[in-house]
Design a protein around this motif. Structure first.
Motif, mmCIF file in Angstrom:
data_model
loop_
_atom_site.group_PDB
_atom_site.id
_atom_site.type_symbol
_atom_site.label_atom_id
_atom_site.label_comp_id
_atom_site.label_asym_id
_atom_site.label_seq_id
_atom_site.Cartn_x
_atom_site.Cartn_y
_atom_site.Cartn_z
ATOM 1 N N SER A 38 -3.916 12.528 -7.721
ATOM 2 C CA SER A 38 -4.732 13.732 -7.886
ATOM 3 C C SER A 38 -4.600 14.630 -6.657
ATOM 4 O O SER A 38 -4.551 15.846 -6.753
ATOM 5 C CB SER A 38 -6.198 13.365 -8.129
ATOM 6 N N ARG A 39 -4.528 13.997 -5.503
ATOM 7 C CA ARG A 39 -4.331 14.742 -4.262
ATOM 8 C C ARG A 39 -3.049 15.573 -4.358
ATOM 9 O O ARG A 39 -3.012 16.752 -4.016
ATOM 10 C CB ARG A 39 -4.200 13.708 -3.140
ATOM 11 N N TYR A 40 -2.003 14.922 -4.848
ATOM 12 C CA TYR A 40 -0.717 15.603 -4.987
ATOM 13 C C TYR A 40 -0.815 16.717 -6.017
ATOM 14 O O TYR A 40 -0.322 17.826 -5.808
ATOM 15 C CB TYR A 40 0.367 14.595 -5.397
ATOM 16 N N PHE A 41 -1.478 16.430 -7.137
ATOM 17 C CA PHE A 41 -1.579 17.434 -8.197
ATOM 18 C C PHE A 41 -2.309 18.679 -7.701
ATOM 19 O O PHE A 41 -1.911 19.814 -7.982
ATOM 20 C CB PHE A 41 -2.284 16.877 -9.436
ATOM 21 N N VAL A 42 -3.392 18.456 -6.955
ATOM 22 C CA VAL A 42 -4.171 19.593 -6.451
ATOM 23 C C VAL A 42 -3.351 20.395 -5.423
ATOM 24 O O VAL A 42 -3.448 21.622 -5.355
ATOM 25 C CB VAL A 42 -5.516 19.095 -5.871
ATOM 26 N N ALA A 43 -2.533 19.692 -4.639
ATOM 27 C CA ALA A 43 -1.697 20.385 -3.657
ATOM 28 C C ALA A 43 -0.500 21.065 -4.309
ATOM 29 O O ALA A 43 0.018 22.062 -3.793
ATOM 30 C CB ALA A 43 -1.221 19.402 -2.593
ATOM 31 N N HIS A 44 -0.043 20.516 -5.432
ATOM 32 C CA HIS A 44 1.121 21.073 -6.135
ATOM 33 C C HIS A 44 0.789 21.228 -7.617
ATOM 34 O O HIS A 44 1.405 20.587 -8.472
ATOM 35 C CB HIS A 44 2.333 20.148 -5.985
ATOM 36 N N ALA A 61 0.870 -1.179 0.000
ATOM 37 C CA ALA A 61 0.000 0.000 0.000
ATOM 38 C C ALA A 61 0.906 1.227 0.000
ATOM 39 O O ALA A 61 2.098 1.127 0.289
ATOM 40 C CB ALA A 61 -0.887 0.002 1.231
ATOM 41 N N MET A 62 0.345 2.347 -0.350
ATOM 42 C CA MET A 62 1.175 3.544 -0.479
ATOM 43 C C MET A 62 0.552 4.753 0.187
ATOM 44 O O MET A 62 -0.659 4.838 0.343
ATOM 45 C CB MET A 62 1.373 3.882 -1.955
ATOM 46 N N SER A 63 1.431 5.690 0.541
ATOM 47 C CA SER A 63 0.956 7.017 0.916
ATOM 48 C C SER A 63 1.922 8.022 0.316
ATOM 49 O O SER A 63 3.041 7.670 -0.075
ATOM 50 C CB SER A 63 0.848 7.158 2.433
ATOM 51 N N LEU A 64 1.475 9.266 0.219
ATOM 52 C CA LEU A 64 2.341 10.299 -0.341
ATOM 53 C C LEU A 64 3.487 10.567 0.623
ATOM 54 O O LEU A 64 3.296 10.589 1.844
ATOM 55 C CB LEU A 64 1.538 11.583 -0.587
ATOM 56 N N GLY A 105 -1.545 6.722 -8.774
ATOM 57 C CA GLY A 105 -1.869 6.487 -7.362
ATOM 58 C C GLY A 105 -3.342 6.521 -7.000
ATOM 59 O O GLY A 105 -3.675 6.598 -5.817
ATOM 60 N N GLU A 106 -4.235 6.418 -7.992
ATOM 61 C CA GLU A 106 -5.668 6.430 -7.642
ATOM 62 C C GLU A 106 -6.030 5.196 -6.839
ATOM 63 O O GLU A 106 -6.736 5.273 -5.836
ATOM 64 C CB GLU A 106 -6.527 6.503 -8.909
ATOM 65 N N GLU A 127 -6.485 7.682 -4.306
ATOM 66 C CA GLU A 127 -6.582 8.974 -5.023
ATOM 67 C C GLU A 127 -5.392 9.869 -4.708
ATOM 68 O O GLU A 127 -5.526 11.082 -4.516
ATOM 69 C CB GLU A 127 -7.892 9.693 -4.626
ATOM 70 N N LEU A 128 -4.206 9.283 -4.677
ATOM 71 C CA LEU A 128 -3.042 10.015 -4.182
ATOM 72 C C LEU A 128 -2.425 10.943 -5.223
ATOM 73 O O LEU A 128 -1.962 12.033 -4.903
ATOM 74 C CB LEU A 128 -1.983 9.038 -3.661
#
Ligand SMILES: [Zn+2]
Length: 534
Positions: free
Chosen positions: A368-374, A211-214, A360-361, A365-366
């Motif tokens: 997209s999460r990263y893209f929205v934050a950066h 499993a993964m996290s940012l 990372g979806e 949803e990682l």
């Protein structure tokens, strides 16, 4: 130009528009390119995913998009990965001095979506749906103490909540926020057998996958969570023995849409977890079709889909490659074809269209999460998101299922777009499956950006509903979601045309899209404005 003329011709010839055959063929060619065995299931951080990202970048270039990554079209994203070492991990119920081990894989699994503590021994407290939503007068925490406890809940949401709120408050991130505020240290969730997408016997096969996290900890929703356990509903009675209640009785409440009691369970949960950790890099891919209006060209309609899938895993029927043809090579293929069509169109839309293939979806949803934050464009310049994830062209497209249909004035845009090609629209007929928050549009929504996601729709209890349900039970997240399955190419072609026309319609709006006043999600737009003013 040519395609536009064909649509006009077909319009006058017959009331039901068939997807342009050329569009359908090119769409399928992209699916083949992304979901063949050589792509090895496009797992986040894998070489197969990198090859797929390079394919998308090459197609973006061919469609004349401006690179909008950090390295050309690519935005690298850093992840931490975790894999459970099951032989050195354990779960047990401890009651009255007696220890009853739970069999990992069979009774329950330790999820490594959160980083588990090496050891934990905590009381179990059952809280029904597990929600505390004061604005809706729901408080499943009343009368119990969650401080130091593992919260036990059924993965279901009360039917009294409107669909989008069920989706929002039922999400893992929102749940953990509530439990953390109440002082809990971990969670044990029991799936509702009636709304499980994948039967336990199959879903448990994935437990040994990493499993993964940012790597960016500020984007980790599970911070502070020491344990996350998923329990096999078939064996969940073990938890309730001696509590004066049964799991069966609780499920009857869920079925009836009734509230459930909250109570301390008679056992403590003892857990040990050994985890292998590593760092990996994966890729978002971004490109811009520059708009024509001197002002609005600096605003972006984001057209997104996730590129990653599950990689190579446990074999099912001798096949270990999880190709992810529908999930979600189909969505990437759709946005590639939209980019291609707009490149060939005689006029440019007023606003720019930002195409993003996110990674990372499947890990939460990682990407997209990263893209929205950066974001690689100014954050406030993204005015709308149209996301495609597994739109399932398994039968003719007569009705479009639109997630978020009644939440923003994008609803009027999609209604007009679909109507123009003779397709009806419907809101999610099964809000309990939480689809609105289960894909990348939610990352945009949480940043205040009005969003829609779409799929080929069907009426409840129809033959099409049965086809979709069978697909989900058999092929969803299985190796058989591959290139050898029955697909309705014409539905795919029509879908691509709708996404294209919708993106253009939004891009040509004089005003920016807005959340409806009554929408629950409007609060995120207000919050993000306040944050930007700080
Ligand atoms: Zn998936």
């Amino acid at each position: 130009m040519r395609r536009v003329m064909i649509v006009a011709l077909v319009l006058s010839a017959c009331p039901i528009i068939r997807g342009d055959e050329e569009t359908s063929k090119r769409w399928w060619a992209h699916v083949q390119a992304l979901a063949n065995d050589g792509m090895e299931g496009r797992n986040t951080g894998s070489l197969g995913h990198k090859r797929a990202a390079d394919y998308v970048a090459a197609q973006f270039q061919k469609a004349g998009l401006e690179p909008a990554g950090l390295v050309g079209y690519i935005q690298p994203v850093q992840f931490k990965t975790r894999r459970i070492v099951e032989s050195a991990s354990s779960l047990a119920l401890v009651r009255g001095g007696k220890t009853e081990p739970l069999t990992l894989g069979e009774d329950a699994n330790i999820s490594v979506r959160v980083d588990p503590a090496p050891a934990l021994d905590a009381p179990l407290v059952f809280v029904g749906y597990g929600l505390n939503v004061p604005e809706r007068s729901i408080n499943d925490f009343a009368g119990v103490t969650l401080r130091g406890a593992v919260v036990v809940y059924i993965s279901a949401t009360p039917k009294s909540l409107p669909g989008p709120l069920q989706a929002h408050f039922g999400s893992a991130a929102e749940r953990w926020r509530m439990y953390k505020n109440a002082g809990a240290v971990g969670t044990l969730s029991i799936a509702n057998p009636k709304s499980m997408d994948i039967p336990w016997a199959r879903s448990t096969l994935a437990r040994l996958q990493p499993a993964m996290s940012l790597a960016d900890l500020s984007l980790d929703d599970a911070l502070g969570q020491q344990l996350s356990v998923t329990m096999n509903p078939a064996n969940a009675e073990k938890l309730f023995q001696g509590s004066g209640h049964t799991f069966k009785e609780m499920l009857a409440h869920v079925d009836a849409g009734e509230p459930m009691p909250s109570f301390a369970l008679p056992s403590r949960l003892k857990a040990t977890a050994r985890v292998e950790r590593a760092d990996v890099e994966s890729q978002n891919v971004a490109g811009i079709l520059r708009g024509s209006d001197p002002v609005r060209r600096n605003e972006y309609v984001v057209v997104s889909a996730h590129l990653d899938h599950l990689g190579v895993g446990e074999p099912i029927n001798g096949d270990r490659i999880y190709n992810g043809a529908m999930d979600n090579a189909s969505g990437i293929a759709a946005i590639l074809e939209v980019a291609n069509a707009l490149h060939d169109a005689p006029t440019r839309p007023a606003r720019s269209i930002l195409f993003v293939a996110v990674t990372g979806e499947e890990k939460g949803e990682l990407g997209s999460r990263y893209f929205v934050a950066h974001p690689t464009v100014p954050a406030r310049s993204m005015v709308a998101n149209v996301n495609t994830d597994m739109f399932l062209p398994l039968f003719p497209l007569k009705t479009l299922m639109v997630l978020g249909l009644d939440e923003s004035d994008l609803g009027a845009n999609i209604r007009a777009t679909a109507e123009a090609v003779g397709v009806g629209v419907q809101a999610d007929p099964e809000p309990q499956r939480n689809r609105f928050v289960r894909s990348d549009q939610y990352s945009f929504i949480k940043a205040g950006i009005p969003a829609l996601a779409m799929k080929v729709g069907y009426e409840p209890n129809s033959p099409e509903a049965a086809i979709a349900a069978k697909w989900t039970a058999e092929r969803y997240h299985a190796p058989s979601d591959d290139l050898d399955q029955p697909i309705d190419l014409s539905a795919a072609g029509t879908y691509v045309e709708i996404v294209r026309d919708l993106a253009v319609r939004i891009a040509n709006r004089p005003d920016k899209p807005k959340w409806n006043n009554a929408s629950f999600f409007k609060r995120f737009a207000i919050m993000s404005q306040i944050n930007q003013m700080k």
